[in-house]
Design an enzyme around this catalytic site. Structure first.
Site, PDB file in Angstrom:
ATOM      1  N   LEU A  90     -27.450 -33.221  31.959  1.00  0.00           N
ATOM      2  CA  LEU A  90     -27.469 -33.828  33.289  1.00  0.00           C
ATOM      3  C   LEU A  90     -26.869 -35.218  33.140  1.00  0.00           C
ATOM      4  O   LEU A  90     -27.253 -35.961  32.239  1.00  0.00           O
ATOM      5  CB  LEU A  90     -28.892 -33.927  33.839  1.00  0.00           C
ATOM      6  CG  LEU A  90     -28.988 -34.487  35.255  1.00  0.00           C
ATOM      7  CD1 LEU A  90     -29.972 -33.681  36.076  1.00  0.00           C
ATOM      8  CD2 LEU A  90     -29.378 -35.941  35.258  1.00  0.00           C
ATOM      9  N   VAL A  92     -24.759 -38.568  35.520  1.00  0.00           N
ATOM     10  CA  VAL A  92     -24.219 -39.155  36.747  1.00  0.00           C
ATOM     11  C   VAL A  92     -23.152 -40.165  36.339  1.00  0.00           C
ATOM     12  O   VAL A  92     -23.333 -40.920  35.373  1.00  0.00           O
ATOM     13  CB  VAL A  92     -25.338 -39.843  37.571  1.00  0.00           C
ATOM     14  CG1 VAL A  92     -24.761 -40.571  38.776  1.00  0.00           C
ATOM     15  CG2 VAL A  92     -26.386 -38.823  38.004  1.00  0.00           C
ATOM     16  N   GLY A 100     -29.789 -42.382  43.348  1.00  0.00           N
ATOM     17  CA  GLY A 100     -30.526 -41.170  43.681  1.00  0.00           C
ATOM     18  C   GLY A 100     -29.779 -39.879  43.379  1.00  0.00           C
ATOM     19  O   GLY A 100     -30.283 -38.793  43.666  1.00  0.00           O
ATOM     20  N   GLY A 102     -29.148 -38.538  40.459  1.00  0.00           N
ATOM     21  CA  GLY A 102     -29.866 -37.785  39.430  1.00  0.00           C
ATOM     22  C   GLY A 102     -30.952 -36.925  40.045  1.00  0.00           C
ATOM     23  O   GLY A 102     -31.103 -35.751  39.705  1.00  0.00           O
ATOM     24  N   ASP A 128     -34.440 -31.339  27.144  1.00  0.00           N
ATOM     25  CA  ASP A 128     -34.590 -32.228  25.989  1.00  0.00           C
ATOM     26  C   ASP A 128     -34.228 -33.637  26.443  1.00  0.00           C
ATOM     27  O   ASP A 128     -33.088 -33.873  26.844  1.00  0.00           O
ATOM     28  CB  ASP A 128     -33.647 -31.825  24.851  1.00  0.00           C
ATOM     29  CG  ASP A 128     -33.939 -30.451  24.288  1.00  0.00           C
ATOM     30  OD1 ASP A 128     -35.067 -29.957  24.462  1.00  0.00           O
ATOM     31  OD2 ASP A 128     -33.023 -29.870  23.674  1.00  0.00           O
ATOM     32  N   TYR A 138     -37.905 -37.817  33.595  1.00  0.00           N
ATOM     33  CA  TYR A 138     -38.216 -36.421  33.892  1.00  0.00           C
ATOM     34  C   TYR A 138     -39.684 -36.224  34.258  1.00  0.00           C
ATOM     35  O   TYR A 138     -40.015 -35.366  35.082  1.00  0.00           O
ATOM     36  CB  TYR A 138     -37.836 -35.516  32.711  1.00  0.00           C
ATOM     37  CG  TYR A 138     -36.354 -35.284  32.612  1.00  0.00           C
ATOM     38  CD1 TYR A 138     -35.669 -34.590  33.601  1.00  0.00           C
ATOM     39  CD2 TYR A 138     -35.618 -35.752  31.531  1.00  0.00           C
ATOM     40  CE1 TYR A 138     -34.314 -34.377  33.521  1.00  0.00           C
ATOM     41  CE2 TYR A 138     -34.253 -35.540  31.435  1.00  0.00           C
ATOM     42  CZ  TYR A 138     -33.606 -34.855  32.439  1.00  0.00           C
ATOM     43  OH  TYR A 138     -32.250 -34.639  32.364  1.00  0.00           O
ATOM     44  N   PHE A 141     -40.837 -36.019  37.852  1.00  0.00           N
ATOM     45  CA  PHE A 141     -40.606 -34.776  38.578  1.00  0.00           C
ATOM     46  C   PHE A 141     -41.623 -33.700  38.207  1.00  0.00           C
ATOM     47  O   PHE A 141     -41.518 -32.566  38.662  1.00  0.00           O
ATOM     48  CB  PHE A 141     -39.184 -34.256  38.311  1.00  0.00           C
ATOM     49  CG  PHE A 141     -38.119 -35.199  38.780  1.00  0.00           C
ATOM     50  CD1 PHE A 141     -37.770 -35.276  40.120  1.00  0.00           C
ATOM     51  CD2 PHE A 141     -37.488 -36.042  37.880  1.00  0.00           C
ATOM     52  CE1 PHE A 141     -36.797 -36.154  40.560  1.00  0.00           C
ATOM     53  CE2 PHE A 141     -36.502 -36.924  38.309  1.00  0.00           C
ATOM     54  CZ  PHE A 141     -36.165 -36.988  39.644  1.00  0.00           C
TER      55      PHE A 141
END
Length: 164
Positions: A90, A92, A100, A102, A128, A138, A141
């Site tokens: 992932l 950006v 925002g 991500g 990971d 992470y 979330f």
């Protein structure tokens, strides 16, 4: 308007820079090969105004996890190895970080994992984290650390389904 698409030849991979050379090289040289070989899928965030420019991306793949690493409460429900989806990458663009995007990418990944779970048996989403800062990102979330390796995080299907 922002939109998520499967990476294809029309997207300009050469100009993408997230500040991480490994991620940049993956997008530029490897992602499309992995798509064509069926190993993973890379999705890109674009804006309709300039659909060739990649604002961010994420990669999903299927994985198998040994339940010994899962939290005990979850592990006892499953056999020794279980199928899952991995958020393999992932990123950006540096020009768009802290806006925002991500979160937008993670939301899209969660939607796709829920859809996958409706057709294929999986127990959740793994990622990971490269360091503690990313781990904390992470965790906001709902991701939880695995036993023995706190930088591998897990989002169980029960949590994912709350996003429906």
């Amino acid at each position: 308007m922002l939109k998520i698409e499967l990476l294809d030849k029309s997207h300009d991979r050469t100009q993408f820079d997230c500040g991480n050379l490994t991620l940049n090289i993956y997008l530029q040289k490897t992602a499309r090969q992995h798509i064509s070989k069926g190993m993973s899928r890379t999705f890109v965030l674009i804006n309709d105004d300039n659909p060739r420019t990649i604002l961010g991306f994420y990669t999903l793949s299927i994985c198998e996890i040994e339940t010994d690493y899962l939290p005990r409460k979850i592990a006892k429900q499953y056999p020794d190895q279980v199928p899952a989806v991995k958020l393999a990458r992932l990123a950006v663009s540096m020009k768009k970080q802290n806006n925002g995007y991500g979160s937008y990418l993670i939301g899209s990944a969660v939607e796709k994992v829920i859809l996958i779970s409706e057709h294929v048996g999986i127990i959740g989403l793994f990622v990971d984290a490269k360091d503690d800062h990313v781990k904390k990102y992470y965790e906001q979330f709902g991701f939880i650390s695995l036993q023995g390796n706190p930088l591998i995080l897990f989002l169980p299907m029960q949590t994912l389904n709350k996003y429906k």
